[in-house]
Design an enzyme around this catalytic site. Sequence first.
Site, PDB file in Angstrom:
ATOM      1  N   ARG A  56       1.935  10.802  13.114  1.00  0.00           N
ATOM      2  CA  ARG A  56       3.020  10.130  12.405  1.00  0.00           C
ATOM      3  C   ARG A  56       3.658   9.123  13.345  1.00  0.00           C
ATOM      4  NH1 ARG A  56       6.219  12.232   8.570  1.00  0.00           N
ATOM      5  NH2 ARG A  56       7.022  10.108   8.599  1.00  0.00           N
ATOM      6  N   ARG A  94      -7.759   9.186   3.371  1.00  0.00           N
ATOM      7  CA  ARG A  94      -8.754   8.145   3.074  1.00  0.00           C
ATOM      8  C   ARG A  94      -9.491   7.737   4.332  1.00  0.00           C
ATOM      9  NH1 ARG A  94      -8.754   2.991   4.170  1.00  0.00           N
ATOM     10  NH2 ARG A  94      -6.571   3.041   4.865  1.00  0.00           N
ATOM     11  N   ARG A  95      -8.769   7.505   5.413  1.00  0.00           N
ATOM     12  CA  ARG A  95      -9.408   7.124   6.672  1.00  0.00           C
ATOM     13  C   ARG A  95     -10.187   8.290   7.281  1.00  0.00           C
ATOM     14  NH1 ARG A  95      -3.940   4.030   8.706  1.00  0.00           N
ATOM     15  NH2 ARG A  95      -4.441   1.954   7.878  1.00  0.00           N
ATOM     16  N   SER A 115      -4.001   9.502   7.474  1.00  0.00           N
ATOM     17  CA  SER A 115      -4.539   9.164   6.154  1.00  0.00           C
ATOM     18  C   SER A 115      -5.808   9.948   5.842  1.00  0.00           C
ATOM     19  CB  SER A 115      -4.841   7.658   6.105  1.00  0.00           C
ATOM     20  OG  SER A 115      -5.774   7.355   5.102  1.00  0.00           O
ATOM     21  N   CYS A 166      -0.475  10.119  -3.201  1.00  0.00           N
ATOM     22  CA  CYS A 166      -0.631  10.074  -1.750  1.00  0.00           C
ATOM     23  C   CYS A 166      -1.360  11.289  -1.192  1.00  0.00           C
ATOM     24  CB  CYS A 166       0.733   9.932  -1.075  1.00  0.00           C
ATOM     25  SG  CYS A 166       1.840  11.326  -1.412  1.00  0.00           S
ATOM     26  N   THR A 204       4.780   3.938  18.380  1.00  0.00           N
ATOM     27  CA  THR A 204       4.755   5.382  18.626  1.00  0.00           C
ATOM     28  C   THR A 204       3.321   5.906  18.621  1.00  0.00           C
ATOM     29  OG1 THR A 204       6.924   5.672  17.622  1.00  0.00           O
ATOM     30  CG2 THR A 204       5.542   7.629  17.783  1.00  0.00           C
ATOM     31  N   ARG A 205       2.524   5.439  17.686  1.00  0.00           N
ATOM     32  CA  ARG A 205       1.138   5.915  17.588  1.00  0.00           C
ATOM     33  C   ARG A 205       0.315   5.451  18.798  1.00  0.00           C
ATOM     34  NH1 ARG A 205      -0.566   6.439  11.236  1.00  0.00           N
ATOM     35  NH2 ARG A 205       1.530   6.841  10.447  1.00  0.00           N
ATOM     36  N   LYS A 262       0.823  -1.221   0.000  1.00  0.00           N
ATOM     37  CA  LYS A 262       0.000   0.000   0.000  1.00  0.00           C
ATOM     38  C   LYS A 262       0.854   1.266   0.000  1.00  0.00           C
ATOM     39  CE  LYS A 262      -0.712   0.413   5.034  1.00  0.00           C
ATOM     40  NZ  LYS A 262      -0.037   1.700   5.200  1.00  0.00           N
ATOM     41  N   ASP A 263       2.137   1.156   0.371  1.00  0.00           N
ATOM     42  CA  ASP A 263       3.029   2.320   0.392  1.00  0.00           C
ATOM     43  C   ASP A 263       3.755   2.525  -0.932  1.00  0.00           C
ATOM     44  OD1 ASP A 263       2.433   2.856   3.068  1.00  0.00           O
ATOM     45  OD2 ASP A 263       4.048   1.565   3.802  1.00  0.00           O
TER      46      ASP A 263
END
Length: 301
Positions: A146, A128-129, A126, A244, A151-152, A80-81
């Site tokens: 990020r 999209r999200r 994102s 992106c 980390t998230r 996906k990246d």
Amino acid sequence: MKIRIGTRGSKLALAQANYVLEKLKERFPENDYELVVIQTTGDLDQNRPLDALGSKGIFTDEIEKALLSGEIQLAVHSMKDMPDTLKDGLIFADPWDREDARDVLVLNDAESLEDLPKGANIATGSKRRSYQLLALRPDINIFPIRGNIDTRIRKLREGLPDGTKLDGIVLAAAGLKRLGLESEISQYINISDMIPAPAQGTLAIELKADNEELLKMVNSFSDEVIRNITYLERGFLKKIGGDCHLPIGAYASVTDTGYELRALFGTEDGSKMATTLVSGEKATEELIDKAVRDIKRQLEE
């Protein structure tokens, strides 16, 4: 044969690369395998939002240069990246089975999106999200985030650097499952409510186009169904002309009568969004074109 496998250094990237290494070692034990960690532009700049950093190549350029120079023989990415077109001289191997393609919510206190209080704070990097989440709950506040998965999750528990307290974050189920963090998932979001990124949950295994022996080895793990599913999702990404900066989603699946492709596309600011669901007996370019035509028709209305 010496096979050096290039990867980013995050826990998820290492888990994915190790998975590929172990599969190859099990089937082709006569070769020597080594992981090579490569830092990318996207890894070095953790502060700016992804869409402010430029193209999707921010996570791949340095790794692809190592492939072309012969420093490594294989690279493992999240599909996906990856941009829809590769650098000259490089190809993707056929895709292997994908992990769960859905997006998920990781929440602090609530158990689901419906349980969140009015005006809840949700973080995602994102568009999209973000836009699909706002379609489900227009009252919530979206914040950029990020960092790798750990980390998230830490930012969710402790708050953002500016002091904002979060109620939840949106992540890919695939990453959490590959890291053994499935217990962190509060809710799986239905595909019909949040269409995933094209090829979400699928690994991209990249190599030099002229390395035929290695390509044959890697392709031995693929099958027709996953090839077709990936073809439809990545084909939509390429045909719709997205990058992106735009919200793009595509999810293909097998049905009793053939294949189904669910897709999403919208403007950068989210002011216009369109979704479609098309089906056909085979995974063909015609099916992709049908989805693209329907999306464009809706956006022009």
